[in-house]
Design a protein around this motif. Structure first.
Motif, mmCIF file in Angstrom:
data_model
loop_
_atom_site.group_PDB
_atom_site.id
_atom_site.type_symbol
_atom_site.label_atom_id
_atom_site.label_comp_id
_atom_site.label_asym_id
_atom_site.label_seq_id
_atom_site.Cartn_x
_atom_site.Cartn_y
_atom_site.Cartn_z
ATOM 1 N N SER A 96 0.932 -1.351 0.005
ATOM 2 C CA SER A 96 0.129 -0.247 0.057
ATOM 3 C C SER A 96 0.903 1.366 -0.050
ATOM 4 N N ILE A 257 8.625 -16.716 13.655
ATOM 5 C CA ILE A 257 6.999 -16.860 13.237
ATOM 6 C C ILE A 257 6.695 -18.100 12.652
ATOM 7 N N GLY A 303 -1.311 -7.935 3.538
ATOM 8 C CA GLY A 303 -0.393 -9.047 2.940
ATOM 9 C C GLY A 303 -0.675 -9.950 2.162
HETATM 10 P P1 5GP Z 1 5.547 -10.093 8.178
HETATM 11 O O1 5GP Z 1 4.620 -10.879 8.893
HETATM 12 O O2 5GP Z 1 6.730 -10.906 7.593
HETATM 13 O O3 5GP Z 1 6.133 -8.797 9.014
HETATM 14 O O4 5GP Z 1 4.622 -9.617 6.949
HETATM 15 C C1 5GP Z 1 4.127 -10.771 6.114
HETATM 16 C C2 5GP Z 1 3.563 -10.157 4.937
HETATM 17 O O5 5GP Z 1 2.326 -9.195 5.251
HETATM 18 C C3 5GP Z 1 4.370 -9.340 4.006
HETATM 19 O O6 5GP Z 1 4.351 -9.591 2.680
HETATM 20 C C4 5GP Z 1 4.219 -7.991 4.443
HETATM 21 O O7 5GP Z 1 4.601 -7.035 3.490
HETATM 22 C C5 5GP Z 1 2.808 -7.772 4.757
HETATM 23 N N1 5GP Z 1 2.365 -6.891 5.654
HETATM 24 C C6 5GP Z 1 2.838 -7.210 7.138
HETATM 25 N N2 5GP Z 1 2.318 -6.117 7.788
HETATM 26 C C7 5GP Z 1 1.462 -5.412 7.273
HETATM 27 C C8 5GP Z 1 0.751 -4.185 7.199
HETATM 28 O O8 5GP Z 1 0.478 -3.577 8.175
HETATM 29 N N3 5GP Z 1 -0.089 -3.795 6.313
HETATM 30 C C9 5GP Z 1 -0.023 -4.429 4.951
HETATM 31 N N4 5GP Z 1 -0.697 -3.777 3.770
HETATM 32 N N5 5GP Z 1 0.963 -5.472 4.609
HETATM 33 C C10 5GP Z 1 1.339 -6.138 5.815
#
Ligand code: 5GP
Ligand code: MN
Length: 332
Positions: A96, A257, A303
């Motif tokens: 985004s 994770i 995500g």
């Molecule tokens: P992670 O858990 O590794 O931080 O994120 C997993 C996936 O979700 C990644 O592709 C990341 O870009 C997306 N993501 C994580 N947090 C957010 C968020 O707050 N908003 C959005 N739109 N995507 C997120």
């Protein structure tokens, strides 16, 4: 996966645009991961090969296990740049507009944004949008762009310096070729990158085999306290106190994770990280049928279907845990 006509149009637009312009900003999302950094560095390498002027901007620290990919001195932060007038931003892997890791006042001064991404929550914020939610990684999209250019111009571009970050992103986003987004195209790309000199041993050692003793201690404490709900949801929590106790940064614990998801019978893993006392980051992972984006979206995040995230501000750990569990149970 062969490229569909729809994507070929966007790829050609991006190549034409890059060839006709001179000044670019390469950036990606906050909380950088391997795909974010890999796709950014590969794009920088492509722009280098085309003799383009560019700035690599990212207002966030690299997780320590990805520092090996950084080219010393290449990355800038917004406070080092006064204006982006005349520059076109290439935003990679940023689901985004809000997640683009550049100061928004600075970003507003740019000529426009080209968006290259594989998040299905993407809001088409660019003037060119190459968004393929079925792609394994943004690195695969950058690979498609560069190899398309190679085909058109009969000019090889990808050597070890571009193949290595691309392979690192592919490995990160497919969980080292485990996840459902590992398609024939991902494996063909991997084979081609290795043939072109991707330093795969260095990548695996840095991403998976460089854990600190402190990481194992925090992992131990965290796994000891795992909470399993109805045999299908697993919750893990790392508090700010725990990070401080073990001298770790918030970016050093992402490898925890998958443990939440990988228990027999568990479908949904929830990892709650207290980044600051007033900022809680949540990672969501599912195994085979729950749509994580649905849960993340409830709390303003997003995500991928099997991997999403969201952020809570000014909420206690207990409040966040309860809100997440209540919503998560509704998905089953
Ligand atoms: P992670 O858990 O590794 O931080 O994120 C997993 C996936 O979700 C990644 O592709 C990341 O870009 C997306 N993501 C994580 N947090 C957010 C968020 O707050 N908003 C959005 N739109 N995507 C997120
Ligand atoms: Mn990605």
């Amino acid at each position: 996966r062969s490229l569909s006509e729809e994507f070929l149009v966007e790829i050609n637009k991006i190549i034409d645009y890059i060839l006709n312009e001179n000044k670019f900003v390469v950036t990606s999302h906050i909380n950088p991961d391997g795909d974010n950094i890999g796709s950014s560095l590969a794009m920088c390498g492509f722009l280098d090969a085309l003799n383009k002027e560019y700035i690599y901007l990212l207002d966030d620290d690299y997780p320590s296990n990805l520092a090996f990919l950084n080219k010393e001195g290449l990355r800038n932060t917004s406070d080092q740049v006064s204006s982006l007038e005349g520059y076109t931003v290439i935003a990679l892997d940023s689901g985004s507009y809000d997640r683009i890791c550049i100061d928004k006042n600075l970003l507003e001064t740019a000529k426009g944004i080209i968006c290259i991404d594989h998040h299905h929550t993407n809001g088409d914020y660019g003037f060119i949008n190459y968004i393929d939610p079925k792609a394994s990684s943004t690195c695969e999209l950058v690979y498609n762009i560069i190899t398309r250019y190679e085909d058109i111009k009969s000019r090889p571009i990808i050597g070890s310096e571009i193949a290595t970050p691309l392979y690192a992103g592919l490995v990160t986003d497919t969980g080292n070729f485990q996840y459902s987004n590992t398609e024939p195209s991902s494996l063909l790309m991997a084979a081609d990158l290795i043939a072109r000199g991707a330093r795969k041993q260095e990548i695996i050692e840095n991403i998976y085999q460089k854990n600190s003793p402190a990481y194992y201690r925090i992992l131990g404490e965290c796994l000891n306290k795992l909470e399993i709900v109805d045999s299908k949801i697993c919750l893990a929590i790392v508090t700010k106190d725990m990070l401080d106790k073990y001298g770790l940064e918030y970016g050093d614990i992402d490898a925890i994770i998958p443990y939440t998801r990988d228990i027999d019978g568990v479908e949904l893993g929830i990892f709650i990280k207290q980044k600051e006392l007033d900022e809680i980051r949540v990672s969501l992972r599912s195994k085979s049928h729950i749509d994580c984006t649905e849960l993340a979206a409830t709390f303003g995040g997003g995500g991928h279907i099997r991997a999403s995230g969201c952020t809570f501000r000014d909420k206690s750990l207990e409040e966040v845990r309860e809100m997440l569990l209540e919503e998560a149970k509704k998905l089953f």
